[in-house]
Design a protein around this motif. Structure first.
Motif, PDB file in Angstrom:
ATOM      1  N   MET A   1       0.842  -1.182   0.000  1.00 25.08           N
ATOM      2  CA  MET A   1       0.000   0.000   0.000  1.00 25.08           C
ATOM      3  C   MET A   1       0.885   1.242   0.000  1.00 25.08           C
ATOM      4  O   MET A   1       1.888   1.298   0.691  1.00 25.08           O
ATOM      5  CB  MET A   1      -0.891   0.001   1.249  1.00 25.08           C
ATOM      6  CG  MET A   1      -1.645   1.298   1.427  1.00 25.08           C
ATOM      7  SD  MET A   1      -2.538   1.395   2.981  1.00 25.08           S
ATOM      8  CE  MET A   1      -3.495  -0.083   2.894  1.00 25.08           C
ATOM      9  N   VAL A   2       0.470   2.231  -0.776  1.00 20.68           N
ATOM     10  CA  VAL A   2       1.214   3.477  -0.896  1.00 20.68           C
ATOM     11  C   VAL A   2       0.324   4.622  -0.443  1.00 20.68           C
ATOM     12  O   VAL A   2      -0.823   4.738  -0.899  1.00 20.68           O
ATOM     13  CB  VAL A   2       1.667   3.719  -2.355  1.00 20.68           C
ATOM     14  CG1 VAL A   2       2.461   5.011  -2.462  1.00 20.68           C
ATOM     15  CG2 VAL A   2       2.488   2.543  -2.872  1.00 20.68           C
ATOM     16  N   LEU A   3       0.842   5.462   0.451  1.00 17.86           N
ATOM     17  CA  LEU A   3       0.105   6.629   0.921  1.00 17.86           C
ATOM     18  C   LEU A   3       0.661   7.870   0.248  1.00 17.86           C
ATOM     19  O   LEU A   3       1.881   8.075   0.227  1.00 17.86           O
ATOM     20  CB  LEU A   3       0.227   6.769   2.438  1.00 17.86           C
ATOM     21  CG  LEU A   3      -0.299   5.606   3.279  1.00 17.86           C
ATOM     22  CD1 LEU A   3      -0.099   5.896   4.758  1.00 17.86           C
ATOM     23  CD2 LEU A   3      -1.764   5.317   2.982  1.00 17.86           C
ATOM     24  N   ILE A   4      -0.242   8.683  -0.309  1.00 17.62           N
ATOM     25  CA  ILE A   4       0.149   9.945  -0.923  1.00 17.62           C
ATOM     26  C   ILE A   4      -0.669  11.063  -0.315  1.00 17.62           C
ATOM     27  O   ILE A   4      -1.708  10.817   0.313  1.00 17.62           O
ATOM     28  CB  ILE A   4      -0.029   9.923  -2.465  1.00 17.62           C
ATOM     29  CG1 ILE A   4      -1.499   9.713  -2.849  1.00 17.62           C
ATOM     30  CG2 ILE A   4       0.860   8.851  -3.090  1.00 17.62           C
ATOM     31  CD1 ILE A   4      -1.794   9.898  -4.337  1.00 17.62           C
ATOM     32  N   GLY A   5      -0.220  12.282  -0.503  1.00 13.82           N
ATOM     33  CA  GLY A   5      -0.936  13.451  -0.007  1.00 13.82           C
ATOM     34  C   GLY A   5       0.048  14.555   0.293  1.00 13.82           C
ATOM     35  O   GLY A   5       1.262  14.376   0.224  1.00 13.82           O
ATOM     36  N   SER A   6      -0.496  15.702   0.623  1.00 14.51           N
ATOM     37  CA  SER A   6       0.350  16.866   0.859  1.00 14.51           C
ATOM     38  C   SER A   6       1.015  16.792   2.231  1.00 14.51           C
ATOM     39  O   SER A   6       0.671  15.945   3.056  1.00 14.51           O
ATOM     40  CB  SER A   6      -0.480  18.147   0.765  1.00 14.51           C
ATOM     41  OG  SER A   6      -1.240  18.322   1.944  1.00 14.51           O
ATOM     42  N   MET A   7       1.945  17.709   2.457  1.00 12.64           N
ATOM     43  CA  MET A   7       2.519  17.828   3.793  1.00 12.64           C
ATOM     44  C   MET A   7       1.381  18.148   4.755  1.00 12.64           C
ATOM     45  O   MET A   7       0.439  18.848   4.413  1.00 12.64           O
ATOM     46  CB  MET A   7       3.597  18.902   3.828  1.00 12.64           C
ATOM     47  CG  MET A   7       3.128  20.286   3.448  1.00 12.64           C
ATOM     48  SD  MET A   7       4.479  21.469   3.370  1.00 12.64           S
ATOM     49  CE  MET A   7       5.189  21.094   1.784  1.00 12.64           C
ATOM     50  N   GLY A   8       1.456  17.569   5.939  1.00 12.76           N
ATOM     51  CA  GLY A   8       0.405  17.783   6.926  1.00 12.76           C
ATOM     52  C   GLY A   8      -0.740  16.795   6.832  1.00 12.76           C
ATOM     53  O   GLY A   8      -1.642  16.818   7.661  1.00 12.76           O
ATOM     54  N   ALA A   9      -0.717  15.911   5.828  1.00 18.81           N
ATOM     55  CA  ALA A   9      -1.799  14.930   5.695  1.00 18.81           C
ATOM     56  C   ALA A   9      -1.638  13.790   6.694  1.00 18.81           C
ATOM     57  O   ALA A   9      -2.596  13.088   6.996  1.00 18.81           O
ATOM     58  CB  ALA A   9      -1.839  14.369   4.268  1.00 18.81           C
ATOM     59  N   GLY A  10      -0.422  13.584   7.202  1.00 18.49           N
ATOM     60  CA  GLY A  10      -0.184  12.526   8.184  1.00 18.49           C
ATOM     61  C   GLY A  10       0.328  11.233   7.595  1.00 18.49           C
ATOM     62  O   GLY A  10       0.214  10.172   8.212  1.00 18.49           O
ATOM     63  N   LYS A  11       0.913  11.300   6.409  1.00 21.50           N
ATOM     64  CA  LYS A  11       1.349  10.073   5.723  1.00 21.50           C
ATOM     65  C   LYS A  11       2.310   9.241   6.553  1.00 21.50           C
ATOM     66  O   LYS A  11       2.158   8.025   6.652  1.00 21.50           O
ATOM     67  CB  LYS A  11       2.006  10.423   4.375  1.00 21.50           C
ATOM     68  CG  LYS A  11       1.100  11.135   3.400  1.00 21.50           C
ATOM     69  CD  LYS A  11       1.822  11.501   2.115  1.00 21.50           C
ATOM     70  CE  LYS A  11       2.991  12.429   2.302  1.00 21.50           C
ATOM     71  NZ  LYS A  11       2.661  13.808   2.657  1.00 21.50           N
ATOM     72  N   THR A  12       3.295   9.873   7.163  1.00 27.19           N
ATOM     73  CA  THR A  12       4.296   9.133   7.918  1.00 27.19           C
ATOM     74  C   THR A  12       3.705   8.544   9.193  1.00 27.19           C
ATOM     75  O   THR A  12       3.895   7.357   9.490  1.00 27.19           O
ATOM     76  CB  THR A  12       5.499  10.045   8.246  1.00 27.19           C
ATOM     77  OG1 THR A  12       6.046  10.525   7.008  1.00 27.19           O
ATOM     78  CG2 THR A  12       6.569   9.296   9.019  1.00 27.19           C
ATOM     79  N   THR A  13       2.963   9.343   9.928  1.00 27.64           N
ATOM     80  CA  THR A  13       2.366   8.867  11.178  1.00 27.64           C
ATOM     81  C   THR A  13       1.336   7.781  10.907  1.00 27.64           C
ATOM     82  O   THR A  13       1.356   6.704  11.520  1.00 27.64           O
ATOM     83  CB  THR A  13       1.716  10.042  11.937  1.00 27.64           C
ATOM     84  OG1 THR A  13       2.701  11.055  12.131  1.00 27.64           O
ATOM     85  CG2 THR A  13       1.172   9.592  13.281  1.00 27.64           C
ATOM     86  N   VAL A  14       0.422   8.054   9.982  1.00 26.48           N
ATOM     87  CA  VAL A  14      -0.618   7.080   9.652  1.00 26.48           C
ATOM     88  C   VAL A  14       0.006   5.820   9.051  1.00 26.48           C
ATOM     89  O   VAL A  14      -0.379   4.696   9.395  1.00 26.48           O
ATOM     90  CB  VAL A  14      -1.658   7.697   8.684  1.00 26.48           C
ATOM     91  CG1 VAL A  14      -2.605   6.637   8.139  1.00 26.48           C
ATOM     92  CG2 VAL A  14      -2.431   8.807   9.384  1.00 26.48           C
ATOM     93  N   GLY A  15       0.992   6.001   8.181  1.00 29.99           N
ATOM     94  CA  GLY A  15       1.655   4.854   7.566  1.00 29.99           C
ATOM     95  C   GLY A  15       2.281   3.930   8.586  1.00 29.99           C
ATOM     96  O   GLY A  15       2.168   2.708   8.482  1.00 29.99           O
ATOM     97  N   GLY A  16       2.927   4.496   9.591  1.00 31.55           N
ATOM     98  CA  GLY A  16       3.516   3.686  10.654  1.00 31.55           C
ATOM     99  C   GLY A  16       2.466   2.914  11.432  1.00 31.55           C
ATOM    100  O   GLY A  16       2.654   1.736  11.755  1.00 31.55           O
ATOM    101  N   LEU A  17       1.330   3.566  11.714  1.00 24.80           N
ATOM    102  CA  LEU A  17       0.247   2.901  12.449  1.00 24.80           C
ATOM    103  C   LEU A  17      -0.372   1.775  11.621  1.00 24.80           C
ATOM    104  O   LEU A  17      -0.644   0.683  12.139  1.00 24.80           O
ATOM    105  CB  LEU A  17      -0.835   3.920  12.824  1.00 24.80           C
ATOM    106  CG  LEU A  17      -0.445   4.989  13.850  1.00 24.80           C
ATOM    107  CD1 LEU A  17      -1.527   6.066  13.944  1.00 24.80           C
ATOM    108  CD2 LEU A  17      -0.195   4.357  15.213  1.00 24.80           C
ATOM    109  N   VAL A  18      -0.595   2.032  10.330  1.00 23.63           N
ATOM    110  CA  VAL A  18      -1.191   1.022   9.455  1.00 23.63           C
ATOM    111  C   VAL A  18      -0.243  -0.172   9.311  1.00 23.63           C
ATOM    112  O   VAL A  18      -0.659  -1.333   9.402  1.00 23.63           O
ATOM    113  CB  VAL A  18      -1.555   1.623   8.080  1.00 23.63           C
ATOM    114  CG1 VAL A  18      -1.934   0.544   7.080  1.00 23.63           C
ATOM    115  CG2 VAL A  18      -2.687   2.643   8.227  1.00 23.63           C
TER     116      VAL A  18
END
Length: 170
Positions: A1-18
């Motif tokens: 799974m790949v997460l995309i979005g702008s800065m502030g979308a939470g990609k890194t934090t959410v990605g780690g949780l997922v």
């Protein structure tokens, strides 16, 4: 799974949780570039220019898409590259959508974001306006993040994975 979005979308934090919930690895392409070069993205922008960073990013994304089998978060501008967009077509891409107000409050004014020099709020608005249509065109799923905690967003992303991609999709 790949997460995309702008800065502030939470990609890194959410990605780690997922990734933790799924029991798989997590990688962030900005971190991969920093590890390879040995300095922060902001310094690469200042020392070597955005074009040099984008070339490093493009290569890091291509390698990660080929070899990483967990959750991958892309830097906000990675989808601007046509070759990267083509590679993403074969992947489960989730766009973490964030509005101006939430993006500005999450990014803050004191962090090192090379594309936010000057009027931070105005620059975030410009980036959202420029990039949102690209994020939408590349993504199989969109998960709105405004007003939600990272854990709530992660739960919505996990619901997409667990029910075959139908929950919370737009």
């Amino acid at each position: 799974m790949v997460l995309i979005g702008s800065m502030g979308a939470g990609k890194t934090t959410v990605g780690g949780l997922v990734a933790a919930a799924l029991g798989v690895g997590f990688a962030d392409t900005d971190q991969l570039v920093e590890d390879e070069v040995g300095k922060p993205v902001a310094e690469i922008f200042v020392d070597d220019g955005e074009a040099h960073f984008r070339a490093l990013e493009r290569a890091a994304v291509a390698r990660a898409l080929e070899s990483h089998d967990g959750v991958l978060a892309l830097g906000g501008g990675a989808v601007l590259d046509p070759d990267t967009r083509e590679l993403l077509a074969a992947h489960e891409v989730v766009f973490l959508e964030v509005g101006l107000s939430d993006a500005a409050s999450r990014v803050g004014l004191g962090v090192s974001r090379p594309l936010l020099l000057g009027n931070v709020r105005g620059r975030i608005r410009q980036l959202l306006d420029e990039r949102t249509p690209i994020y939408t065109s590349v993504a199989r799923h969109t998960v709105p993040t405004d007003g939600l905690s990272a854990a709530e967003v992660a739960d919505r992303v996990l619901a997409l994975v667990q029910d075959g991609g139908h929950a919370h999709d737009r």
